[in-house]
Design a protein around this motif. Structure first.
Motif, PDB file in Angstrom:
ATOM      1  N   TYR A  34      11.253  31.980  33.348  1.00  0.00           N
ATOM      2  CA  TYR A  34      12.674  31.995  33.020  1.00  0.00           C
ATOM      3  C   TYR A  34      13.338  33.272  33.525  1.00  0.00           C
ATOM      4  N   VAL A  35      12.700  34.417  33.296  1.00  0.00           N
ATOM      5  CA  VAL A  35      13.271  35.695  33.724  1.00  0.00           C
ATOM      6  C   VAL A  35      13.418  35.728  35.243  1.00  0.00           C
ATOM      7  N   MET A  36      12.389  35.322  35.960  1.00  0.00           N
ATOM      8  CA  MET A  36      12.460  35.348  37.416  1.00  0.00           C
ATOM      9  C   MET A  36      13.513  34.374  37.935  1.00  0.00           C
ATOM     10  N   ASP A  37      13.639  33.218  37.312  1.00  0.00           N
ATOM     11  CA  ASP A  37      14.640  32.243  37.715  1.00  0.00           C
ATOM     12  C   ASP A  37      16.048  32.794  37.506  1.00  0.00           C
ATOM     13  N   GLN A  38      16.281  33.443  36.366  1.00  0.00           N
ATOM     14  CA  GLN A  38      17.603  33.999  36.089  1.00  0.00           C
ATOM     15  C   GLN A  38      17.957  35.133  37.041  1.00  0.00           C
ATOM     16  N   ARG A  51      32.431  38.797  37.709  1.00  0.00           N
ATOM     17  CA  ARG A  51      32.179  39.274  36.359  1.00  0.00           C
ATOM     18  C   ARG A  51      30.931  38.640  35.755  1.00  0.00           C
ATOM     19  N   ALA A  52      30.618  37.413  36.123  1.00  0.00           N
ATOM     20  CA  ALA A  52      29.451  36.726  35.562  1.00  0.00           C
ATOM     21  C   ALA A  52      28.166  37.463  35.920  1.00  0.00           C
ATOM     22  N   GLN A  53      28.099  38.031  37.124  1.00  0.00           N
ATOM     23  CA  GLN A  53      26.896  38.777  37.513  1.00  0.00           C
ATOM     24  C   GLN A  53      26.749  40.022  36.654  1.00  0.00           C
ATOM     25  N   GLN A  54      27.856  40.712  36.372  1.00  0.00           N
ATOM     26  CA  GLN A  54      27.786  41.894  35.509  1.00  0.00           C
ATOM     27  C   GLN A  54      27.384  41.509  34.092  1.00  0.00           C
ATOM     28  N   GLU A  55      27.876  40.388  33.613  1.00  0.00           N
ATOM     29  CA  GLU A  55      27.500  39.933  32.279  1.00  0.00           C
ATOM     30  C   GLU A  55      26.019  39.589  32.216  1.00  0.00           C
ATOM     31  N   ALA A  56      25.493  38.967  33.269  1.00  0.00           N
ATOM     32  CA  ALA A  56      24.065  38.643  33.307  1.00  0.00           C
ATOM     33  C   ALA A  56      23.231  39.921  33.354  1.00  0.00           C
ATOM     34  N   HIS A  57      23.702  40.912  34.095  1.00  0.00           N
ATOM     35  CA  HIS A  57      22.980  42.187  34.169  1.00  0.00           C
ATOM     36  C   HIS A  57      22.981  42.882  32.810  1.00  0.00           C
ATOM     37  N   HIS A  58      24.121  42.862  32.138  1.00  0.00           N
ATOM     38  CA  HIS A  58      24.208  43.472  30.811  1.00  0.00           C
ATOM     39  C   HIS A  58      23.305  42.734  29.815  1.00  0.00           C
ATOM     40  N   ALA A  59      23.278  41.411  29.886  1.00  0.00           N
ATOM     41  CA  ALA A  59      22.425  40.636  28.987  1.00  0.00           C
ATOM     42  C   ALA A  59      20.952  40.932  29.253  1.00  0.00           C
ATOM     43  N   SER A  60      20.582  41.085  30.526  1.00  0.00           N
ATOM     44  CA  SER A  60      19.183  41.379  30.838  1.00  0.00           C
ATOM     45  C   SER A  60      18.798  42.771  30.357  1.00  0.00           C
ATOM     46  N   GLN A  61      19.708  43.738  30.479  1.00  0.00           N
ATOM     47  CA  GLN A  61      19.403  45.077  29.990  1.00  0.00           C
ATOM     48  C   GLN A  61      19.306  45.091  28.459  1.00  0.00           C
ATOM     49  N   TYR A  63      18.248  42.549  26.679  1.00  0.00           N
ATOM     50  CA  TYR A  63      16.970  41.903  26.392  1.00  0.00           C
ATOM     51  C   TYR A  63      15.817  42.878  26.591  1.00  0.00           C
ATOM     52  N   LEU A  64      15.896  43.711  27.631  1.00  0.00           N
ATOM     53  CA  LEU A  64      14.873  44.728  27.855  1.00  0.00           C
ATOM     54  C   LEU A  64      14.830  45.706  26.689  1.00  0.00           C
ATOM     55  N   CYS A  65      15.981  46.118  26.200  1.00  0.00           N
ATOM     56  CA  CYS A  65      16.036  47.022  25.046  1.00  0.00           C
ATOM     57  C   CYS A  65      15.417  46.362  23.812  1.00  0.00           C
ATOM     58  N   LEU A  66      15.692  45.075  23.621  1.00  0.00           N
ATOM     59  CA  LEU A  66      15.106  44.345  22.491  1.00  0.00           C
ATOM     60  C   LEU A  66      13.588  44.298  22.586  1.00  0.00           C
ATOM     61  N   LEU A  67      13.053  43.992  23.773  1.00  0.00           N
ATOM     62  CA  LEU A  67      11.605  43.915  23.940  1.00  0.00           C
ATOM     63  C   LEU A  67      10.938  45.264  23.688  1.00  0.00           C
ATOM     64  N   ALA A  68      11.504  46.331  24.250  1.00  0.00           N
ATOM     65  CA  ALA A  68      10.924  47.664  24.073  1.00  0.00           C
ATOM     66  C   ALA A  68      11.015  48.111  22.615  1.00  0.00           C
ATOM     67  N   SER A  69      12.141  47.852  21.971  1.00  0.00           N
ATOM     68  CA  SER A  69      12.309  48.249  20.573  1.00  0.00           C
ATOM     69  C   SER A  69      11.365  47.482  19.657  1.00  0.00           C
ATOM     70  N   THR A  70      11.152  46.208  19.937  1.00  0.00           N
ATOM     71  CA  THR A  70      10.232  45.405  19.134  1.00  0.00           C
ATOM     72  C   THR A  70       8.805  45.916  19.273  1.00  0.00           C
ATOM     73  N   ARG A  71       8.408  46.253  20.514  1.00  0.00           N
ATOM     74  CA  ARG A  71       7.061  46.785  20.730  1.00  0.00           C
ATOM     75  C   ARG A  71       6.883  48.115  19.997  1.00  0.00           C
ATOM     76  N   ASN A  72       7.881  48.994  20.086  1.00  0.00           N
ATOM     77  CA  ASN A  72       7.797  50.282  19.388  1.00  0.00           C
ATOM     78  C   ASN A  72       7.779  50.093  17.874  1.00  0.00           C
ATOM     79  N   HIS A  73       8.562  49.142  17.377  1.00  0.00           N
ATOM     80  CA  HIS A  73       8.582  48.880  15.939  1.00  0.00           C
ATOM     81  C   HIS A  73       7.215  48.412  15.448  1.00  0.00           C
ATOM     82  N   LEU A  74       6.590  47.511  16.194  1.00  0.00           N
ATOM     83  CA  LEU A  74       5.272  47.022  15.790  1.00  0.00           C
ATOM     84  C   LEU A  74       4.229  48.132  15.817  1.00  0.00           C
ATOM     85  N   ALA A  75       4.314  49.017  16.804  1.00  0.00           N
ATOM     86  CA  ALA A  75       3.366  50.136  16.857  1.00  0.00           C
ATOM     87  C   ALA A  75       3.551  51.055  15.653  1.00  0.00           C
ATOM     88  N   LEU A  76       4.799  51.371  15.306  1.00  0.00           N
ATOM     89  CA  LEU A  76       5.055  52.219  14.138  1.00  0.00           C
ATOM     90  C   LEU A  76       4.675  51.513  12.840  1.00  0.00           C
TER      91      LEU A  76
END
Length: 110
Positions: A34-38, A51-61, A63-76
């Motif tokens: 899914y990520v590679m397709d998007q 504007r849609a490309q900027q919105e997609a870039h913002h959404a992907s960034q 999502y990256l913040c969510l993934l990193a924060s979730t991993r850090n939360h689980l480690a803590l």
């Protein structure tokens, strides 16, 4: 507002988080496809700036913040989660203190 990093850096960051989550077989996961397709679908060309490309870039960034924060939360959470009754020495070392070595001592004598 904070500036957005390059889409390639965000894509690599998301794939790094997926690799940490799924292990070496992360390329077989549905999330990888899914990520590679998007990212392929929202690639910027020389003729297109929208504007849609900027919105997609913002959404992907985001999502990256969510993934990193979730991993850090689980480690803590795994580090500091209650493991039942702990000894006084273990509790003191957890907060950076030492217990006295002699009854009535100040703690720094050997």
């Amino acid at each position: 507002m904070a500036t957005l990093s390059s889409p390639l850096r965000v894509c690599r960051g998301i794939l790094k988080e997926l690799r940490a989550l799924h292990g070496p077989s992360y390329k077989e996961s549905l999330a990888y496809g899914y990520v590679m397709d998007q990212f392929r679908k929202n690639k910027v060309t020389g003729e297109r700036y929208c504007r849609a490309q900027q919105e997609a870039h913002h959404a992907s960034q985001t999502y990256l913040c969510l993934l990193a924060s979730t991993r850090n939360h689980l480690a803590l959470h795994n580090l500091y989660h209650g493991k039942g009754e702990r000894s006084p020495e273990e509790v003191a070392s957890l907060v950076g203190l030492r217990l006295p070595t002699q009854p009535g001592g100040k703690g720094w004598e050997k």
